[in-house]
Write a protein that holds these residues in place. Structure first.
Motif, PDB file in Angstrom:
ATOM      1  N   THR A  65       0.831  -1.203   0.000  1.00 49.46           N
ATOM      2  CA  THR A  65       0.000   0.000   0.000  1.00 49.46           C
ATOM      3  C   THR A  65       0.872   1.261   0.000  1.00 49.46           C
ATOM      4  N   GLN A  66       1.976   1.219   0.748  1.00 49.73           N
ATOM      5  CA  GLN A  66       2.882   2.366   0.753  1.00 49.73           C
ATOM      6  C   GLN A  66       3.485   2.580  -0.633  1.00 49.73           C
ATOM      7  N   ILE A  67       3.857   1.484  -1.291  1.00 51.65           N
ATOM      8  CA  ILE A  67       4.393   1.590  -2.654  1.00 51.65           C
ATOM      9  C   ILE A  67       3.328   2.155  -3.589  1.00 51.65           C
ATOM     10  N   GLU A  68       2.104   1.666  -3.461  1.00 52.33           N
ATOM     11  CA  GLU A  68       1.012   2.185  -4.290  1.00 52.33           C
ATOM     12  C   GLU A  68       0.823   3.674  -4.078  1.00 52.33           C
ATOM     13  N   MET A  69       0.921   4.102  -2.802  1.00 55.54           N
ATOM     14  CA  MET A  69       0.747   5.531  -2.492  1.00 55.54           C
ATOM     15  C   MET A  69       1.847   6.356  -3.160  1.00 55.54           C
ATOM     16  N   LYS A  70       3.094   5.834  -3.153  1.00 48.58           N
ATOM     17  CA  LYS A  70       4.186   6.547  -3.810  1.00 48.58           C
ATOM     18  C   LYS A  70       3.950   6.624  -5.320  1.00 48.58           C
ATOM     19  N   VAL A  71       3.452   5.519  -5.893  1.00 53.10           N
ATOM     20  CA  VAL A  71       3.175   5.515  -7.333  1.00 53.10           C
ATOM     21  C   VAL A  71       2.076   6.522  -7.658  1.00 53.10           C
ATOM     22  N   ILE A  72       1.041   6.533  -6.851  1.00 50.61           N
ATOM     23  CA  ILE A  72      -0.070   7.469  -7.080  1.00 50.61           C
ATOM     24  C   ILE A  72       0.423   8.907  -6.943  1.00 50.61           C
ATOM     25  N   GLU A  73       1.288   9.161  -5.944  1.00 49.22           N
ATOM     26  CA  GLU A  73       1.845  10.510  -5.769  1.00 49.22           C
ATOM     27  C   GLU A  73       2.675  10.895  -6.995  1.00 49.22           C
ATOM     28  N   GLY A  74       3.475   9.920  -7.499  1.00 49.73           N
ATOM     29  CA  GLY A  74       4.269  10.183  -8.704  1.00 49.73           C
ATOM     30  C   GLY A  74       3.380  10.479  -9.902  1.00 49.73           C
ATOM     31  N   LYS A  90       0.398  11.702  -9.793  1.00 52.08           N
ATOM     32  CA  LYS A  90      -0.223  13.013  -9.555  1.00 52.08           C
ATOM     33  C   LYS A  90       0.730  14.133  -9.977  1.00 52.08           C
ATOM     34  N   ILE A  91       2.004  14.017  -9.577  1.00 50.99           N
ATOM     35  CA  ILE A  91       3.001  15.035  -9.933  1.00 50.99           C
ATOM     36  C   ILE A  91       3.193  15.061 -11.451  1.00 50.99           C
ATOM     37  N   GLY A  92       3.279  13.862 -12.061  1.00 53.21           N
ATOM     38  CA  GLY A  92       3.422  13.798 -13.518  1.00 53.21           C
ATOM     39  C   GLY A  92       2.246  14.428 -14.231  1.00 53.21           C
TER      40      GLY A  92
END
Length: 197
Positions: A91-100, A102-104
């Motif tokens: 879930t933490q990895i997913e959150m980082k991917v989602i944040e990435g 979002k920034i992209g």
């Protein structure tokens, strides 16, 4: 070792991780105690059977069976905790991917604001027009020249080359013979030489 150069290393273990790992460790300790207890009770049940105390041995084996079931439940709980840790990490990895993402997405939106579709279409159209114009020029140059034109071009090229290679004319008169040069020092009187020094 992390403080060797004055910089502290940040732990990647969160409070949630620590709590889950502590719970897992407690369950493993409990599991170890149960396993040791089961071995003792099995040995005690054998001793009771040798002593002829079948009823007590039977009761002890029932207790042992119950503890084995507890051991299985403990193993399942440990598996559940480990699965929970993996789920948290994922879930933490997913959150980082989602944040990435979002920034992209924000970066793409800013780029789209800078350059509109109409601007891109205009640039592409101008480029295509320039390529087509160059193609037409190439066709004219390649296809419109006849063999006579090619010969004329070669003649002009040869003429330009001859102009560059043209050497000066050689004189037709004979060159004067070499006259020995008179050294200015040899012909000067001694008095002049001494005065000059």
């Amino acid at each position: 070792m992390g403080n060797l150069f004055g910089r502290k290393r940040r732990s990647r273990v969160t409070e949630q991780d620590r709590a889950v790992l502590q719970q897992r460790d407690k369950l493993r300790q409990y599991q170890k105690r149960l396993s040791l207890g089961l071995e003792r009770e099995r040995a005690l049940a054998r001793q009771l059977l040798r002593d002829g105390k079948k009823e007590k041995a039977m009761l002890l084996l029932k207790k042992k069976r119950y503890q084995e079931q507890l051991l299985d439940k403990t193993e399942n709980q440990i598996s559940n905790l480990e699965r929970m840790v993996q789920d948290i990490e994922f879930t933490q990895i997913e959150m980082k991917v989602i944040e990435g993402l979002k920034i992209g997405n924000e970066c793409l939106n800013k780029m789209h604001q800078v350059m509109s579709i109409e601007e891109v279409e205009r640039i592409i159209g101008e480029t295509q027009d320039a390529v087509e114009y160059q193609r037409q020029i190439d066709e004219l140059l390649a296809g419109s020249l006849t063999e006579e034109d090619e010969d004329a071009i070669l003649e002009e090229l040869n003429a330009i080359t001859q102009e560059q290679l043209e050497l000066p004319e050689v004189p037709s008169e004979p060159l004067p013979e070499k006259i020995p040069e008179v050294s200015p020092i040899k012909n000067r009187p001694k008095a002049e030489l001494v005065a000059a020094s």
